[in-house]
Design an enzyme around this catalytic site. Structure first.
Site, PDB file in Angstrom:
ATOM      1  N   LYS A 170       0.889  -1.165   0.000  1.00 36.07           N
ATOM      2  CA  LYS A 170       0.000   0.000   0.000  1.00 36.07           C
ATOM      3  C   LYS A 170       0.929   1.218   0.000  1.00 36.07           C
ATOM      4  O   LYS A 170       1.474   1.598   1.037  1.00 36.07           O
ATOM      5  CB  LYS A 170      -0.886  -0.026   1.250  1.00 36.07           C
ATOM      6  CG  LYS A 170      -2.202   0.738   1.139  1.00 36.07           C
ATOM      7  CD  LYS A 170      -2.076   2.191   0.772  1.00 36.07           C
ATOM      8  CE  LYS A 170      -1.670   3.059   1.931  1.00 36.07           C
ATOM      9  NZ  LYS A 170      -1.429   4.467   1.527  1.00 36.07           N
ATOM     10  N   GLU A 245       9.809   1.887  10.510  1.00 34.47           N
ATOM     11  CA  GLU A 245      10.862   2.863  10.198  1.00 34.47           C
ATOM     12  C   GLU A 245      10.194   4.225  10.289  1.00 34.47           C
ATOM     13  O   GLU A 245       9.372   4.569   9.438  1.00 34.47           O
ATOM     14  CB  GLU A 245      11.389   2.643   8.768  1.00 34.47           C
ATOM     15  CG  GLU A 245      12.061   1.307   8.552  1.00 34.47           C
ATOM     16  CD  GLU A 245      13.441   1.218   9.178  1.00 34.47           C
ATOM     17  OE1 GLU A 245      13.974   2.256   9.626  1.00 34.47           O
ATOM     18  OE2 GLU A 245      13.971   0.099   9.229  1.00 34.47           O
ATOM     19  N   CYS A 279      14.079  11.100   6.083  1.00 42.73           N
ATOM     20  CA  CYS A 279      13.835  10.845   7.506  1.00 42.73           C
ATOM     21  C   CYS A 279      15.121  10.960   8.323  1.00 42.73           C
ATOM     22  O   CYS A 279      15.074  11.269   9.494  1.00 42.73           O
ATOM     23  CB  CYS A 279      13.209   9.485   7.680  1.00 42.73           C
ATOM     24  SG  CYS A 279      14.016   8.291   6.667  1.00 42.73           S
ATOM     25  N   GLU A 377      10.169  16.896  14.111  1.00 45.46           N
ATOM     26  CA  GLU A 377      10.586  16.664  12.735  1.00 45.46           C
ATOM     27  C   GLU A 377       9.835  17.636  11.821  1.00 45.46           C
ATOM     28  O   GLU A 377       8.611  17.691  11.843  1.00 45.46           O
ATOM     29  CB  GLU A 377      10.237  15.229  12.351  1.00 45.46           C
ATOM     30  CG  GLU A 377      10.684  14.880  10.963  1.00 45.46           C
ATOM     31  CD  GLU A 377      10.485  13.407  10.673  1.00 45.46           C
ATOM     32  OE1 GLU A 377       9.361  12.924  10.866  1.00 45.46           O
ATOM     33  OE2 GLU A 377      11.449  12.757  10.252  1.00 45.46           O
TER      34      GLU A 377
HETATM   35  P1  NAD Z   1       2.461   8.883   7.144  1.00 35.91           P
HETATM   36  O1  NAD Z   1       2.754   8.133   8.382  1.00 35.91           O
HETATM   37  O2  NAD Z   1       1.343   9.824   7.146  1.00 35.91           O
HETATM   38  O3  NAD Z   1       2.188   7.873   5.933  1.00 35.91           O
HETATM   39  C1  NAD Z   1       3.015   6.786   5.626  1.00 35.91           C
HETATM   40  C2  NAD Z   1       2.173   5.678   5.021  1.00 35.91           C
HETATM   41  O4  NAD Z   1       1.248   5.214   5.993  1.00 35.91           O
HETATM   42  C3  NAD Z   1       1.337   6.107   3.813  1.00 35.91           C
HETATM   43  O5  NAD Z   1       1.278   5.056   2.884  1.00 35.91           O
HETATM   44  C4  NAD Z   1      -0.027   6.332   4.424  1.00 35.91           C
HETATM   45  O6  NAD Z   1      -1.074   6.188   3.520  1.00 35.91           O
HETATM   46  C5  NAD Z   1      -0.072   5.248   5.473  1.00 35.91           C
HETATM   47  N1  NAD Z   1      -0.998   5.488   6.567  1.00 35.91           N
HETATM   48  C6  NAD Z   1      -1.430   6.682   7.070  1.00 35.91           C
HETATM   49  N2  NAD Z   1      -2.319   6.473   8.069  1.00 35.91           N
HETATM   50  C7  NAD Z   1      -2.432   5.131   8.214  1.00 35.91           C
HETATM   51  C8  NAD Z   1      -3.194   4.295   9.095  1.00 35.91           C
HETATM   52  N3  NAD Z   1      -3.988   4.800  10.023  1.00 35.91           N
HETATM   53  N4  NAD Z   1      -3.058   2.962   8.966  1.00 35.91           N
HETATM   54  C9  NAD Z   1      -2.240   2.422   8.048  1.00 35.91           C
HETATM   55  N5  NAD Z   1      -1.517   3.158   7.190  1.00 35.91           N
HETATM   56  C10 NAD Z   1      -1.600   4.498   7.268  1.00 35.91           C
HETATM   57  O7  NAD Z   1       3.821   9.567   6.770  1.00 35.91           O
HETATM   58  P2  NAD Z   1       4.148  10.431   5.474  1.00 35.91           P
HETATM   59  O8  NAD Z   1       3.658  11.805   5.681  1.00 35.91           O
HETATM   60  O9  NAD Z   1       3.700   9.719   4.266  1.00 35.91           O
HETATM   61  O10 NAD Z   1       5.758  10.369   5.486  1.00 35.91           O
HETATM   62  C11 NAD Z   1       6.526  11.229   6.227  1.00 35.91           C
HETATM   63  C12 NAD Z   1       7.029  10.570   7.498  1.00 35.91           C
HETATM   64  O11 NAD Z   1       7.682   9.328   7.222  1.00 35.91           O
HETATM   65  C13 NAD Z   1       8.054  11.378   8.207  1.00 35.91           C
HETATM   66  O12 NAD Z   1       7.738  11.454   9.571  1.00 35.91           O
HETATM   67  C14 NAD Z   1       9.361  10.617   8.003  1.00 35.91           C
HETATM   68  O13 NAD Z   1      10.340  10.794   8.956  1.00 35.91           O
HETATM   69  C15 NAD Z   1       8.908   9.239   7.942  1.00 35.91           C
HETATM   70  N6  NAD Z   1       9.869   8.421   7.171  1.00 35.91           N
HETATM   71  C16 NAD Z   1      10.670   7.539   7.842  1.00 35.91           C
HETATM   72  C17 NAD Z   1      11.604   6.789   7.157  1.00 35.91           C
HETATM   73  C18 NAD Z   1      12.498   5.795   7.825  1.00 35.91           C
HETATM   74  O14 NAD Z   1      13.108   4.970   7.173  1.00 35.91           O
HETATM   75  N7  NAD Z   1      12.634   5.824   9.137  1.00 35.91           N
HETATM   76  C19 NAD Z   1      11.687   6.926   5.784  1.00 35.91           C
HETATM   77  C20 NAD Z   1      10.863   7.837   5.141  1.00 35.91           C
HETATM   78  C21 NAD Z   1       9.943   8.572   5.859  1.00 35.91           C
END
Ligand code: NAD
Length: 470
Positions: A170, A245, A279, A377
């Site tokens: 997803k 992650e 990230c 962040e």
């Molecule tokens: P997000 O958590 O909003 O979304 C990430 C994914 O989760 C998307 O596919 C989203 O549709 C899904 N999602 C959202 N709500 C959900 C729920 N209730 N249940 C299941 N899935 C759900 O994050 P974002 O805005 O897409 O990405 C930015 C964040 O990701 C930042 O905080 C960043 O630090 C983090 N990030 C971490 C890493 C790492 O390797 N540690 C890498 C990239 C990004």
């Protein structure tokens, strides 16, 4: 942009169960460039069933054969590199050169690493009178963010395939086109039907349904700490394995005696790359009081070399942030920094262009460890420079957040830098500008996550152990 009007399930593109759609917007000009279906719980269910049906055959396939198919997938990604890079630039906004070199180049290197590791990995070990079998966990539910739309997918799919797992992906709402291209590549590579399945959709609907599905054995999530906590709770309640992650607030510690000009320029580049949407971005630069003003001037000069604009223009080094919500959020953090008394030395909260979700490359000085911009962040092109008094003070500041994902130390010699790095509460540290390594375990301490991706440690996440006693 060409988009599939369906989900890739069981080796074919199938119409979605419902009628909901997701609009894909180019963040550089705010135009809608495509639409994809927003999957429902029914689509997720069909995809999980397909993955489960394919599991016994794929798990029983010889590791060398699975590895060869990962190699074939790498070859397709390589052949379609230009098209994928253009798609990433269109839906994410990263400058085209960066899309080619990093956004597509890194996942190709990761796929290559698993084409090798998958064939050479020891899936059996002998311990005393036991043989330990390392077996695939089963069906993986992979949920990925938009910031590295191909890399985040490959970092989960390649090791899962090498381990003998099957998957349902997803991807993030903002970047579904890259995920569709990836599904095409999987198909073209000849990976058997049902081994990899794609459901586009929103987090709260399709993501939630995938995380909670009883046919999923491991949820591998990359994204925000807030959503990660929720997914961890759901998976925990079902006694399901989970890999998270999450976010970061990484420190770039410049110790006295380091090459200051190089450390500052590299540090600024690290934050500005991908418009600060990494990230592990080194968003907190820690500099000794005696060199502080010099470092601030160097940083202000360095950000001036990051012109923002059309990401398809080769002169552009800074693209927009991904969407309107991030645009508001990042500029809100900049306003908060000013309000809390930090000194703005470059950039600011005003949007630099009339159209597009652009943020001016921003540098704050006189940032104190407790300020919001030093704790939370931001995920935008914003650097905070903090002064420290001595090494103990620097360590306290470096370790003083809830996160622990990346980090960097610069010193006169490696030994001094390593001694400091050993005391940092974080999953990765670059020593004197050390480069990204696709084999090194990537993941967080503290609230930056659970589990590791990449290399042999990343492969181990998709395995479970069975011991036979003789
Ligand atoms: P997000 O958590 O909003 O979304 C990430 C994914 O989760 C998307 O596919 C989203 O549709 C899904 N999602 C959202 N709500 C959900 C729920 N209730 N249940 C299941 N899935 C759900 O994050 P974002 O805005 O897409 O990405 C930015 C964040 O990701 C930042 O905080 C960043 O630090 C983090 N990030 C971490 C890493 C790492 O390797 N540690 C890498 C990239 C990004």
């Amino acid at each position: 942009m060409k988009a599939h009007d369906g989900m890739y399930i069981g080796g074919a593109w199938r119409p979605a169960a419902g009628r909901d759609r997701i609009e894909v917007v180019n963040p550089a000009d705010e135009q809608v460039i495509a639409e994809v279906p927003a999957g429902s719980a029914d689509d997720v269910d069909a995809a999980v069933r397909a993955a489960r049906a394919a599991l016994p055959g794929w798990a029983a396939t010889a590791p060398a054969e699975r590895a060869a198919l990962i190699g074939a997938l790498r070859d397709v990604l390589l052949a379609r590199k230009g098209e994928i890079a253009q798609t990433i630039t269109a839906e994410l906004g990263s400058p085209l050169g960066f899309s080619e070199m990093v956004q597509v180049g890194a996942p190709i290197a990761v796929a290559s690493s698993y084409a090798e590791l998958g064939a050479s990995y020891a899936f059996e070990e002998r311990l005393g009178n036991s043989t330990v079998l390392l077996e695939p966990i089963g069906v993986v539910g992979a949920i990925t963010p938009w910031n590295y739309p191909l890399h985040q997918v490959v970092a989960k799919v390649a090791p899962a395939l090498a381990a003998g797992c099957t998957l349902v992906l997803k991807p993030a709402e903002d970047t579904p086109l890259t995920a569709q291209l990836f599904a095409e590549a999987v198909h073209e590579a000849g990976i058997p039907a049902g081994v990899f399945n794609l459901v586009t959709g929103t987090g709260p609907v399709a993501g939630q349904a995938l995380a909670a599905h009883e046919g999923v054995d491991l949820v591998s999530f990359t994204g925000s700490t807030a959503v990660g906590k929720q997914i961890g709770a759901t998976a925990g309640a079902a006694v399901k394995r989970v890999a998270l992650e999450l976010g970061g607030k990484s420190a770039n510690v410049i110790l006295p005696g380091a090459d200051l000009a190089k450390a500052v320029a590299t540090g600024v580049g690290h934050v500005m790359n991908n418009t600060g949407q990494s990230c592990n971005a080194l968003t907190r630069m820690l500099v000794h009081r005696d060199q502080y003003e010099e470092a601030v001037s160097l940083a202000a000069a360095a950000v001036a070399t990051y012109p923002s604009g059309d990401p398809t223009d080769p002169a552009t080094r800074l693209g927009p942030v991904v969407n309107a919500k991030q645009h508001e959020r990042v500029r809100g953090y900049i306003a908060k920094g000013v309000e809390e008394g930090a000194r703005l030395v470059a950039g600011g909260p005003d949007a630099p262009h009339e159209r597009g979700y652009f943020v001016a490359p921003t540098v704050f000085a006189d940032v104190t460890p407790e300020m919001t911009i030093a704790q939370e962040e931001i995920f935008g092109p914003v650097l905070s420079i903090l002064p420290y008094e001595d090494e103990e003070d620097a360590l306290r500041i470096a370790n003083g957040t809830v996160y622990g994902l990346g980090g960097a130390v610069w010193a006169a010699d490696e030994e001094t830098a390593v001694a400091f790095a050993r005391r940092m509460d974080t999953g990765q540290v670059d020593i004197n500008g050390g480069r990204f390594n696709v084999l090194a375990p990537f993941g967080g301490y503290k609230q930056s996550g659970v589990g590791r991706e990449l290399g042999p440690h990343g492969l181990a996440e998709y395995l479970q152990t069975k011991s036979l006693q003789f």
